[in-house]
Design a protein around this motif. Structure first.
Motif, PDB file in Angstrom:
ATOM      1  N   ILE A  22      78.256   6.860  71.576  1.00 56.12           N
ATOM      2  CA  ILE A  22      78.201   7.000  70.117  1.00 56.12           C
ATOM      3  C   ILE A  22      76.762   6.929  69.623  1.00 56.12           C
ATOM      4  CG2 ILE A  22      78.752   5.823  67.953  1.00 56.12           C
ATOM      5  CD1 ILE A  22      81.482   5.191  69.078  1.00 56.12           C
ATOM      6  N   THR A  23      76.007   5.947  70.130  1.00 54.17           N
ATOM      7  CA  THR A  23      74.645   5.707  69.658  1.00 54.17           C
ATOM      8  C   THR A  23      73.703   6.850  69.993  1.00 54.17           C
ATOM      9  OG1 THR A  23      74.980   3.322  69.915  1.00 54.17           O
ATOM     10  CG2 THR A  23      72.705   4.098  69.727  1.00 54.17           C
ATOM     11  N   TYR A  24      73.851   7.424  71.198  1.00 45.25           N
ATOM     12  CA  TYR A  24      72.896   8.423  71.667  1.00 45.25           C
ATOM     13  C   TYR A  24      73.377   9.862  71.555  1.00 45.25           C
ATOM     14  CZ  TYR A  24      69.965   4.723  73.533  1.00 45.25           C
ATOM     15  OH  TYR A  24      69.142   3.636  73.649  1.00 45.25           O
ATOM     16  N   CYS A  25      74.645  10.063  71.165  1.00 46.38           N
ATOM     17  CA  CYS A  25      75.163  11.421  71.107  1.00 46.38           C
ATOM     18  C   CYS A  25      75.873  11.720  69.785  1.00 46.38           C
ATOM     19  CB  CYS A  25      76.113  11.655  72.287  1.00 46.38           C
ATOM     20  SG  CYS A  25      76.785  13.326  72.370  1.00 46.38           S
ATOM     21  N   PHE A  26      76.997  11.046  69.538  1.00 51.63           N
ATOM     22  CA  PHE A  26      77.851  11.424  68.409  1.00 51.63           C
ATOM     23  C   PHE A  26      77.230  11.081  67.055  1.00 51.63           C
ATOM     24  CE2 PHE A  26      80.931  11.097  71.915  1.00 51.63           C
ATOM     25  CZ  PHE A  26      81.536  12.341  71.805  1.00 51.63           C
ATOM     26  N   MET A  27      76.707   9.860  66.905  1.00 53.77           N
ATOM     27  CA  MET A  27      76.135   9.481  65.613  1.00 53.77           C
ATOM     28  C   MET A  27      74.883  10.294  65.268  1.00 53.77           C
ATOM     29  SD  MET A  27      74.909   5.811  64.022  1.00 53.77           S
ATOM     30  CE  MET A  27      76.501   5.021  64.137  1.00 53.77           C
ATOM     31  N   PRO A  28      73.929  10.496  66.192  1.00 53.19           N
ATOM     32  CA  PRO A  28      72.773  11.337  65.838  1.00 53.19           C
ATOM     33  C   PRO A  28      73.177  12.748  65.407  1.00 53.19           C
ATOM     34  CG  PRO A  28      72.321  10.110  67.842  1.00 53.19           C
ATOM     35  CD  PRO A  28      73.764   9.868  67.511  1.00 53.19           C
ATOM     36  N   ALA A  29      74.222  13.312  66.054  1.00 53.94           N
ATOM     37  CA  ALA A  29      74.690  14.643  65.659  1.00 53.94           C
ATOM     38  C   ALA A  29      75.218  14.619  64.228  1.00 53.94           C
ATOM     39  CB  ALA A  29      75.777  15.129  66.616  1.00 53.94           C
ATOM     40  N   ALA A  30      75.995  13.582  63.890  1.00 57.17           N
ATOM     41  CA  ALA A  30      76.540  13.464  62.537  1.00 57.17           C
ATOM     42  C   ALA A  30      75.432  13.265  61.507  1.00 57.17           C
ATOM     43  CB  ALA A  30      77.538  12.310  62.477  1.00 57.17           C
ATOM     44  N   VAL A  31      74.461  12.436  61.836  1.00 52.39           N
ATOM     45  CA  VAL A  31      73.343  12.175  60.920  1.00 52.39           C
ATOM     46  C   VAL A  31      72.540  13.445  60.681  1.00 52.39           C
ATOM     47  CG1 VAL A  31      71.125  10.987  60.712  1.00 52.39           C
ATOM     48  CG2 VAL A  31      73.159   9.708  61.419  1.00 52.39           C
ATOM     49  N   PHE A  32      72.165  14.120  61.770  1.00 51.92           N
ATOM     50  CA  PHE A  32      71.365  15.342  61.635  1.00 51.92           C
ATOM     51  C   PHE A  32      72.094  16.386  60.809  1.00 51.92           C
ATOM     52  CE2 PHE A  32      70.597  19.689  63.019  1.00 51.92           C
ATOM     53  CZ  PHE A  32      69.232  19.812  62.798  1.00 51.92           C
ATOM     54  N   LEU A  33      73.364  16.621  61.136  1.00 45.04           N
ATOM     55  CA  LEU A  33      74.115  17.695  60.499  1.00 45.04           C
ATOM     56  C   LEU A  33      74.330  17.437  59.013  1.00 45.04           C
ATOM     57  CD1 LEU A  33      75.309  20.344  61.557  1.00 45.04           C
ATOM     58  CD2 LEU A  33      77.523  19.202  61.675  1.00 45.04           C
ATOM     59  N   ASN A  34      74.638  16.189  58.654  1.00 46.42           N
ATOM     60  CA  ASN A  34      74.877  15.885  57.243  1.00 46.42           C
ATOM     61  C   ASN A  34      73.603  15.990  56.413  1.00 46.42           C
ATOM     62  OD1 ASN A  34      77.779  14.905  56.473  1.00 46.42           O
ATOM     63  ND2 ASN A  34      77.408  14.142  58.532  1.00 46.42           N
ATOM     64  N   ILE A  35      72.480  15.564  56.973  1.00 43.83           N
ATOM     65  CA  ILE A  35      71.203  15.714  56.265  1.00 43.83           C
ATOM     66  C   ILE A  35      70.827  17.189  56.174  1.00 43.83           C
ATOM     67  CG2 ILE A  35      68.725  15.274  56.413  1.00 43.83           C
ATOM     68  CD1 ILE A  35      70.268  12.868  55.458  1.00 43.83           C
ATOM     69  N   PHE A 181      82.652  12.028  66.060  1.00 43.39           N
ATOM     70  CA  PHE A 181      82.082  10.700  65.807  1.00 43.39           C
ATOM     71  C   PHE A 181      82.991   9.820  64.967  1.00 43.39           C
ATOM     72  CE2 PHE A 181      79.971   8.273  62.430  1.00 43.39           C
ATOM     73  CZ  PHE A 181      79.484   7.209  63.187  1.00 43.39           C
ATOM     74  N   PHE A 182      83.568  10.368  63.907  1.00 43.57           N
ATOM     75  CA  PHE A 182      84.287   9.557  62.939  1.00 43.57           C
ATOM     76  C   PHE A 182      85.497   8.873  63.559  1.00 43.57           C
ATOM     77  CE2 PHE A 182      82.223  13.061  60.606  1.00 43.57           C
ATOM     78  CZ  PHE A 182      81.275  12.296  59.952  1.00 43.57           C
ATOM     79  N   ALA A 183      86.274   9.610  64.347  1.00 46.07           N
ATOM     80  CA  ALA A 183      87.449   9.017  64.990  1.00 46.07           C
ATOM     81  C   ALA A 183      87.039   8.019  66.063  1.00 46.07           C
ATOM     82  CB  ALA A 183      88.320  10.120  65.592  1.00 46.07           C
ATOM     83  N   LEU A 184      86.056   8.408  66.892  1.00 53.72           N
ATOM     84  CA  LEU A 184      85.654   7.535  67.997  1.00 53.72           C
ATOM     85  C   LEU A 184      85.000   6.256  67.490  1.00 53.72           C
ATOM     86  CD1 LEU A 184      85.623   7.349  71.061  1.00 53.72           C
ATOM     87  CD2 LEU A 184      83.378   8.457  71.065  1.00 53.72           C
ATOM     88  N   LEU A 189      85.395   0.397  66.963  1.00 52.82           N
ATOM     89  CA  LEU A 189      85.371  -0.811  66.150  1.00 52.82           C
ATOM     90  C   LEU A 189      86.629  -1.642  66.394  1.00 52.82           C
ATOM     91  CD1 LEU A 189      83.950  -2.515  64.014  1.00 52.82           C
ATOM     92  CD2 LEU A 189      85.016  -1.094  62.261  1.00 52.82           C
ATOM     93  N   GLY A 190      87.777  -0.985  66.439  1.00 55.55           N
ATOM     94  CA  GLY A 190      89.015  -1.688  66.732  1.00 55.55           C
ATOM     95  C   GLY A 190      89.009  -2.302  68.115  1.00 55.55           C
ATOM     96  N   ALA A 191      88.504  -1.567  69.109  1.00 56.96           N
ATOM     97  CA  ALA A 191      88.444  -2.069  70.485  1.00 56.96           C
ATOM     98  C   ALA A 191      87.526  -3.282  70.588  1.00 56.96           C
ATOM     99  CB  ALA A 191      87.961  -0.963  71.418  1.00 56.96           C
ATOM    100  N   GLN A 192      86.423  -3.268  69.833  1.00 58.75           N
ATOM    101  CA  GLN A 192      85.506  -4.416  69.846  1.00 58.75           C
ATOM    102  C   GLN A 192      86.155  -5.646  69.212  1.00 58.75           C
ATOM    103  OE1 GLN A 192      82.241  -2.332  67.894  1.00 58.75           O
ATOM    104  NE2 GLN A 192      80.987  -2.551  69.717  1.00 58.75           N
TER     105      GLN A 192
END
Length: 289
Positions: A22-35, A181-184, A189-192
Motif C-alpha cells: 500500500i505504502t509503495y504502490c497503491f497509495m502513491p498511485a492514488a495520490v498522483f492520480l487525484n492531484i 487502494f481504497f478497498a485494500l 485497517l480492519g486486519a490491523q
C-alpha cells in the motif's frame, strides 16, 4: 474493515508485506492520480495552508493542556498528544473522501494534501513526542523524504501544473492501482485492528477520543467559520477533521517501545467509535456548506 477483521482472525495474514504494498504502490498511485486530475483553484491554496496551520496548532495546544491538567507520565502524555493531533487521513480518510466526493475531485485532492501534511506531522511532531532525545533532525528529515507519497505529490503537481498529458498505457494502470487502494486500505485497517488485545482500559483513552473525535471537529468548524471558507473545501476540511487517530501513532510507538499497548487501544477505540461520529460530521457538513 469488518471483512479484514474476520479474515485476519481466520487466516492470520502477514501484514507487513501488505503495508509495504500500500505504502509503495497503491497509495502513491492514488495520490498522483487525484492531484493530476484535480481542477485546482490556486487562490484557495493559501487559505488551505492557513487553515492547516491554525487547526494543527489548536490540536497540539489541546493535547499539551490536557497532559498538564491530568498530570500524566511522559509516555502517557506522548500517547495523548499524538492521538489528538495525528489523524488517519490515509487508509481511512482517503476512501471516505473518495466515497463522498466521487463527483468532485477537489474534495479528494484536499484530502490528499491532508494526508501528506499529516505524514509530515507524524514524522516530526509525533516522532519528537516519542523519542525527542534519541532522534536527530537529520534522521527525521530523511524519514520524511523517504515517504513515497511525497514523491507522488510532487510529480502530481508538476504534471498538473504544466498540463502534461498521460498516455493510456500509463493512465489505465494508474487508475486500476488507485481504485484498488481504497478497498485494500480499509481491509488492512480492519486486519490491523484484529491484532489489538484489550487487557485494560486507561483513562487517557477517554480524553484521547474526546479530543480527536469531538473537540477536533469543533475546532475545525470555528476555524472554517473565521476564515470564511465555504463550499466543497469547507465540507472536505470539516469531514477530514473528524477522522480517528492515525494507525501510524501505534506503529511508531511500537518501533520505539513507548507505551505501544496504550497507543494501539486508542487507535482501536477511536476507529470503532468514529463510525458514529464521522457519520454525524458528514451529515452536518453537507447541511452547513
Amino acid at each position: 474493515m469488518t471483512i479484514g477483521v474476520l479474515l485476519q482472525k481466520k487466516f492470520n495474514f502477514q501484514l507487513t508485506p501488505i503495508v509495504k504494498l500500500i505504502t509503495y504502490c497503491f497509495m502513491p498511485a492514488a495520490v498522483f492520480l487525484n492531484i493530476y486530475q484535480a481542477e485546482f483553484d490556486y487562490g484557495l491554496l493559501g487559505q488551505l495552508l492557513l487553515y492547516l496551520f491554525l487547526f494543527t496548532c489548536s490540536t497540539i495546544l489541546l493535547g499539551n493542556f490536557l497532559s498538564k491538567l491530568l498530570n500524566l507520565k511522559r509516555q502517557e502524555s506522548a500517547a495523548l498528544k499524538n492521538s489528538i493531533s495525528l489523524m488517519n487521513s490515509g487508509n481511512y480518510g482517503l476512501p471516505v473522501s473518495q466515497l463522498i466526493f466521487s463527483a468532485n475531485p477537489l474534495g479528494v485532492s484536499i484530502q490528499i494534501i491532508m494526508i501528506v501534511f499529516q505524514n509530515l506531522l507524524t514524522y516530526t511532531y509525533g516522532l519528537y513526542n516519542l523519542v525527542s532525545a534519541s532522534k536527530s533532525a537529520v534522521d527525521i528529515l530523511k524519514a520524511i523524504f523517504r515517504l513515497p507519497i511525497v514523491h507522488a505529490l510532487l510529480f502530481g503537481i508538476i504534471f498538473q501544473f504544466f498540463d502534461i498529458p498521460l498516455p493510456n498505457f500509463a493512465l489505465v494502470p494508474l487508475e486500476q492501482l488507485a481504485n484498488a487502494f481504497f478497498a485494500l486500505a480499509l481491509f488492512l485497517l480492519g486486519a490491523q485492528l484484529a491484532h489489538i488485545n484489550i487487557k485494560s482500559f486507561h483513562s487517557v483513552i477517554v480524553w484521547s477520543i474526546l479530543g480527536r473525535l469531538v473537540v477536533g471537529p469543533v475546532f475545525a468548524f470555528l476555524i472554517i467559520f473565521i476564515l470564511g471558507i465555504d463550499g466543497v473545501m469547507a465540507q472536505s476540511l470539516l469531514i477530514a477533521s473528524s477522522f480517528p487517530t492515525s494507525r501510524n501513532t501505534a506503529t511508531i510507538a511500537l518501533d520505539n517501545q513507548v507505551a505501544p499497548e496504550l497507543h494501539a487501544q486508542i487507535v482501536l477505540y477511536s476507529t470503532v467509535l468514529s463510525g458514529i461520529t464521522v457519520t454525524i460530521v458528514i451529515y452536518v457538513a453537507m447541511i452547513l456548506f
